[in-house]
Scaffold this motif. Structure first.
Motif, PDB file in Angstrom:
ATOM      1  N   ASN A  32       0.805  -1.058   0.108  1.00  0.00           N
ATOM      2  CA  ASN A  32      -0.092   0.160   0.113  1.00  0.00           C
ATOM      3  C   ASN A  32       0.804   1.032   0.076  1.00  0.00           C
ATOM      4  OD1 ASN A  32      -2.472  -1.333   0.170  1.00  0.00           O
ATOM      5  ND2 ASN A  32      -2.378  -1.540   2.207  1.00  0.00           N
ATOM      6  N   HIS A  33       2.030   1.081   0.649  1.00  0.00           N
ATOM      7  CA  HIS A  33       2.690   2.450   0.858  1.00  0.00           C
ATOM      8  C   HIS A  33       4.322   2.645   0.519  1.00  0.00           C
ATOM      9  CE1 HIS A  33      -0.774   3.550   3.262  1.00  0.00           C
ATOM     10  NE2 HIS A  33      -0.767   2.408   4.006  1.00  0.00           N
ATOM     11  N   VAL A  34       4.691   1.713  -0.208  1.00  0.00           N
ATOM     12  CA  VAL A  34       6.208   1.555  -0.572  1.00  0.00           C
ATOM     13  C   VAL A  34       6.418   1.417  -2.106  1.00  0.00           C
ATOM     14  CG1 VAL A  34       8.516   0.464   0.007  1.00  0.00           C
ATOM     15  CG2 VAL A  34       6.812   0.842   1.848  1.00  0.00           C
ATOM     16  N   GLY A  35       7.159   2.346  -2.669  1.00  0.00           N
ATOM     17  CA  GLY A  35       7.648   2.047  -4.161  1.00  0.00           C
ATOM     18  C   GLY A  35       8.533   0.899  -4.142  1.00  0.00           C
ATOM     19  N   VAL A  36       9.893   1.278  -3.352  1.00  0.00           N
ATOM     20  CA  VAL A  36      11.067   0.427  -3.665  1.00  0.00           C
ATOM     21  C   VAL A  36      11.612   0.285  -2.280  1.00  0.00           C
ATOM     22  CG1 VAL A  36      13.278  -0.082  -4.540  1.00  0.00           C
ATOM     23  CG2 VAL A  36      11.577   1.107  -5.853  1.00  0.00           C
ATOM     24  N   LEU A  37      12.004  -0.853  -1.788  1.00  0.00           N
ATOM     25  CA  LEU A  37      12.539  -1.068  -0.563  1.00  0.00           C
ATOM     26  C   LEU A  37      13.924  -1.299  -0.676  1.00  0.00           C
ATOM     27  CD1 LEU A  37      12.435  -1.373   2.689  1.00  0.00           C
ATOM     28  CD2 LEU A  37      12.088  -3.957   2.296  1.00  0.00           C
ATOM     29  N   VAL A  38      14.916  -0.610  -0.035  1.00  0.00           N
ATOM     30  CA  VAL A  38      16.388  -0.486  -0.413  1.00  0.00           C
ATOM     31  C   VAL A  38      16.890  -1.313   1.139  1.00  0.00           C
ATOM     32  CG1 VAL A  38      18.663   0.347  -0.730  1.00  0.00           C
ATOM     33  CG2 VAL A  38      16.515   1.481  -1.895  1.00  0.00           C
ATOM     34  N   VAL A  39      17.458  -2.257   0.913  1.00  0.00           N
ATOM     35  CA  VAL A  39      18.288  -2.983   2.148  1.00  0.00           C
ATOM     36  C   VAL A  39      19.602  -3.009   2.101  1.00  0.00           C
ATOM     37  CG1 VAL A  39      18.248  -5.191   3.639  1.00  0.00           C
ATOM     38  CG2 VAL A  39      16.078  -4.833   2.365  1.00  0.00           C
ATOM     39  N   ASP A  40      20.205  -2.101   2.695  1.00  0.00           N
ATOM     40  CA  ASP A  40      21.710  -2.270   2.795  1.00  0.00           C
ATOM     41  C   ASP A  40      22.215  -3.092   3.667  1.00  0.00           C
ATOM     42  OD1 ASP A  40      23.948  -0.965   1.898  1.00  0.00           O
ATOM     43  OD2 ASP A  40      23.782   1.089   3.052  1.00  0.00           O
ATOM     44  N   GLU A  41      23.734  -3.455   3.691  1.00  0.00           N
ATOM     45  CA  GLU A  41      24.407  -4.214   4.149  1.00  0.00           C
ATOM     46  C   GLU A  41      23.911  -5.560   4.255  1.00  0.00           C
ATOM     47  OE1 GLU A  41      27.408  -3.284   5.195  1.00  0.00           O
ATOM     48  OE2 GLU A  41      27.099  -0.836   5.129  1.00  0.00           O
ATOM     49  N   ILE A  42      23.469  -6.061   3.104  1.00  0.00           N
ATOM     50  CA  ILE A  42      22.724  -7.283   2.941  1.00  0.00           C
ATOM     51  C   ILE A  42      23.789  -8.530   2.984  1.00  0.00           C
ATOM     52  CG2 ILE A  42      23.250  -7.587   0.462  1.00  0.00           C
ATOM     53  CD1 ILE A  42      20.121  -8.688   2.623  1.00  0.00           C
ATOM     54  N   GLN A  43      25.155  -8.066   2.982  1.00  0.00           N
ATOM     55  CA  GLN A  43      26.357  -9.335   3.124  1.00  0.00           C
ATOM     56  C   GLN A  43      26.065  -9.822   4.572  1.00  0.00           C
ATOM     57  OE1 GLN A  43      27.149  -6.018   2.785  1.00  0.00           O
ATOM     58  NE2 GLN A  43      28.297  -5.384   4.534  1.00  0.00           N
ATOM     59  N   ASN A  44      25.487  -9.190   5.614  1.00  0.00           N
ATOM     60  CA  ASN A  44      25.365 -10.130   6.898  1.00  0.00           C
ATOM     61  C   ASN A  44      24.663 -11.218   6.964  1.00  0.00           C
ATOM     62  OD1 ASN A  44      26.493  -7.591   8.049  1.00  0.00           O
ATOM     63  ND2 ASN A  44      24.480  -6.604   8.628  1.00  0.00           N
TER      64      ASN A  44
END
Length: 268
Positions: free
Chosen positions: A185-197
């Protein structure tokens, strides 16, 4: 809707050069002014590619929110625990060595895309955050990631997204369903940083499974930003292979861009 910038207009919009103060004689003040070097941002080919990728993902995701399929997806999300969800969407990675400037490129692109502004759609009416950014928890806790998404949404849109979860002591499964609905409903793109964890933590597989479910249940694009060691990890997961095609970068070459960058920094 945000207009796509290209060419010289885009380069100027992405560039940030702090003001230079002439005639600073005090040694302490000059030392403090060295901190201005960290404010310099000169876009590279990487920045332009990330900008274009985020723009396309954002536009496609927002356009899908007004379709018949999106309405069906919302209804399915309400019944997810009983009926399950089958679906998928665009997703991509931005992979590069630590310190290369991946996160800076993402945030510079977001600034130009006016990602801080809220987009209001009319039919059906909804308020959409164009690009939402969160960091992958260092311990890869699924619940921490989901709560971070709700907290970030609450900061942008107001409301009580997080309060409802904390009061009901929601299970992780219910939380994924709720976050999927909020993202739809409310988000266009979700960016997840530091995914190498996810590579170094035992619970990394659970977090990757959570992201896969979010992609399928929300229909939004998820951009995962990390270092090269995460590439092989994603390639080994069949359910992620097609969803994590994206951009990959190595060290800067000794070319005209690098020389121009050094000239600008040296002048400061």
């Amino acid at each position: 809707m945000v207009k796509l910038k290209t060419g010289e207009e885009l380069m100027q919009a992405l560039t940030h050069l702090p003001p230079y103060q002439e005639g600073v004689e005090d040694a302490g003040e000059r030392l403090l002014r060295l901190g201005d070097l960290y404010q310099i941002y000169i876009p590279s080919k990487m920045t332009v590619e990330i900008y274009n990728k985020l723009y396309m993902a954002m536009i496609q995701s927002i356009e899908k929110k007004t379709t018949r399929d999106a309405v069906i997806q919302r209804n399915l999300n309400y019944q997810r625990i009983e009926n399950g969800i089958i679906g998928g969407s665009d997703s991509f990675t931005v992979i590069g060595n630590s310190g290369l400037g991946k996160s800076s490129a993402v945030f510079s692109s977001m600034r130009v895309l006016e990602a801080e502004k809220i987009i209001e759609l009319e039919k059906p009416f909804m308020r959409v955050v164009p690009i939402l950014t969160v960091q992958c928890p260092f311990d890869c806790s699924v619940k921490s990631l989901l709560i971070a998404i709700l907290k970030s949404l609450e900061d942008k849109l107001g409301g009580d997204f997080l309060d409802k979860v904390l009061k009901t002591r929601a299970t992780t499964d219910y939380l994924i369903s709720m976050v999927s609905q909020c993202c739809l409903n409310h988000v266009g793109v979700l960016v997840v940083d530091e995914i190498q964890n996810v590579v170094t933590q035992r619970s990394g597989n659970n977090l990757v499974g959570c992201l896969t479910q979010l992609i399928n249940s929300s229909g939004i694009s998820i951009a995962m930003v990390g270092t090269p060691e995460v590439s092989l990890y994603f390639e080994q997961k069949m359910q992620l292979a097609r969803r994590t095609l994206g951009l990959r970068y190595d060290v800067l070459e000794f070319d005209d861009y690098f020389k121009d960058f050094c000239r600008v920094v040296f002048r400061y």
